[in-house]
Design a protein around this motif. Structure first.
Motif, PDB file in Angstrom:
ATOM      1  N   TYR A 187       7.213  -8.485  -0.868  1.00  0.00           N
ATOM      2  CA  TYR A 187       8.309  -9.419  -1.134  1.00  0.00           C
ATOM      3  C   TYR A 187       7.790 -10.713  -1.743  1.00  0.00           C
ATOM      4  N   TYR A 188       6.595 -11.144  -1.344  1.00  0.00           N
ATOM      5  CA  TYR A 188       6.071 -12.431  -1.798  1.00  0.00           C
ATOM      6  C   TYR A 188       5.418 -12.364  -3.170  1.00  0.00           C
ATOM      7  N   ASN A 189       5.353 -11.180  -3.743  1.00  0.00           N
ATOM      8  CA  ASN A 189       4.854 -11.053  -5.108  1.00  0.00           C
ATOM      9  C   ASN A 189       5.922 -11.583  -6.060  1.00  0.00           C
ATOM     10  N   VAL A 190       5.544 -12.516  -6.917  1.00  0.00           N
ATOM     11  CA  VAL A 190       6.528 -13.131  -7.815  1.00  0.00           C
ATOM     12  C   VAL A 190       7.155 -12.112  -8.754  1.00  0.00           C
ATOM     13  N   GLN A 191       6.489 -10.982  -8.931  1.00  0.00           N
ATOM     14  CA  GLN A 191       7.045  -9.943  -9.794  1.00  0.00           C
ATOM     15  C   GLN A 191       8.339  -9.369  -9.234  1.00  0.00           C
ATOM     16  N   THR A 192       8.608  -9.586  -7.958  1.00  0.00           N
ATOM     17  CA  THR A 192       9.856  -9.081  -7.390  1.00  0.00           C
ATOM     18  C   THR A 192      11.057  -9.933  -7.796  1.00  0.00           C
ATOM     19  N   MET A 193      10.820 -10.907  -8.668  1.00  0.00           N
ATOM     20  CA  MET A 193      11.923 -11.627  -9.300  1.00  0.00           C
ATOM     21  C   MET A 193      12.056 -11.217 -10.758  1.00  0.00           C
ATOM     22  N   ALA A 194      11.392 -10.139 -11.122  1.00  0.00           N
ATOM     23  CA  ALA A 194      11.426  -9.653 -12.496  1.00  0.00           C
ATOM     24  C   ALA A 194      11.729  -8.159 -12.522  1.00  0.00           C
ATOM     25  N   VAL A 195      12.306  -7.735 -13.629  1.00  0.00           N
ATOM     26  CA  VAL A 195      12.633  -6.319 -13.804  1.00  0.00           C
ATOM     27  C   VAL A 195      11.395  -5.446 -13.622  1.00  0.00           C
ATOM     28  N   THR A 196      10.281  -5.918 -14.112  1.00  0.00           N
ATOM     29  CA  THR A 196       9.044  -5.138 -14.087  1.00  0.00           C
ATOM     30  C   THR A 196       8.497  -4.928 -12.685  1.00  0.00           C
ATOM     31  N   GLY A 197       9.028  -5.646 -11.713  1.00  0.00           N
ATOM     32  CA  GLY A 197       8.537  -5.497 -10.346  1.00  0.00           C
ATOM     33  C   GLY A 197       9.195  -4.375  -9.569  1.00  0.00           C
ATOM     34  N   TYR A 198      10.120  -3.656 -10.202  1.00  0.00           N
ATOM     35  CA  TYR A 198      10.912  -2.655  -9.506  1.00  0.00           C
ATOM     36  C   TYR A 198      10.676  -1.264 -10.057  1.00  0.00           C
ATOM     37  N   ASP A 199      10.725  -0.302  -9.139  1.00  0.00           N
ATOM     38  CA  ASP A 199      10.323   1.061  -9.481  1.00  0.00           C
ATOM     39  C   ASP A 199      11.499   2.021  -9.615  1.00  0.00           C
ATOM     40  N   TYR A 200      12.550   1.793  -8.870  1.00  0.00           N
ATOM     41  CA  TYR A 200      13.704   2.683  -8.886  1.00  0.00           C
ATOM     42  C   TYR A 200      14.960   1.847  -9.053  1.00  0.00           C
ATOM     43  N   TRP A 201      15.891   2.382  -9.864  1.00  0.00           N
ATOM     44  CA  TRP A 201      17.106   1.660 -10.217  1.00  0.00           C
ATOM     45  C   TRP A 201      18.322   2.551 -10.031  1.00  0.00           C
ATOM     46  N   GLY A 202      19.440   1.915  -9.682  1.00  0.00           N
ATOM     47  CA  GLY A 202      20.705   2.618  -9.677  1.00  0.00           C
ATOM     48  C   GLY A 202      21.324   2.630 -11.064  1.00  0.00           C
ATOM     49  N   GLN A 203      22.492   3.215 -11.166  1.00  0.00           N
ATOM     50  CA  GLN A 203      23.160   3.340 -12.464  1.00  0.00           C
ATOM     51  C   GLN A 203      24.008   2.114 -12.799  1.00  0.00           C
ATOM     52  N   GLY A 204      24.234   1.274 -11.801  1.00  0.00           N
ATOM     53  CA  GLY A 204      24.977   0.037 -12.018  1.00  0.00           C
ATOM     54  C   GLY A 204      26.449   0.155 -11.699  1.00  0.00           C
TER      55      GLY A 204
END
Length: 127
Positions: free
Chosen positions: A103-120
């Motif tokens: 959680y404390y990785n600043v990348q978790t405020m960026a799209v690139t920090g995430y591995d799985y996504w929903g369809q929206g």
């Protein structure tokens, strides 16, 4: 693999509220940082909020701070986004996502920090 399904979007008027839900399947998300992002037409996908695995820590984009609340129910493998005092500029497709980073990785405020996504899920706010 984690599958994410968002729901709760819709068309509302300025000042109204919506509650988005994101249900995960395939794997428990209780140990993961979760995030909400949004993408308006012609714009980049942007960070909205994140929450740590226990739900005890949260962070928001300045544009939604004080109006949106992210929460989670690990027993239900679900993350929520309560959106109050909606504005026309909140109109976008809203996505939830899973991060394997701390959680404390600043990348978790960026799209690139995430591995799985929903369809929206589409949120439209009229003035």
């Amino acid at each position: 693999q984690v599958q994410l399904v968002e729901s709760g979007g819709g068309m509302v008027q300025a000042g109204d509220s919506l509650r988005l839900s994101c249900v995960a399947s395939g794997r428990t998300i209780s140990s993961y940082t979760m995030g909400w992002f949004r993408q308006a037409p012609g714009m980049e996908r942007e960070f909205v909020a994140r929450i740590n695995s226990s739900g005890g820590s949260t962070r928001y984009a300045d544009s939604v701070k004080g109006r949106f609340t992210i929460s989670r129910d690990n027993a239900k493998n679900t993350v929520y986004l309560q959106m109050n005092s909606l504005k026309p500029e909140d109109t976008a497709i809203y996505y939830c996502a899973v991060s394997r980073m701390s959680y404390y990785n600043v990348q978790t405020m960026a799209v690139t920090g995430y591995d799985y996504w929903g369809q929206g899920t589409q949120v439209t706010v009229s003035s």
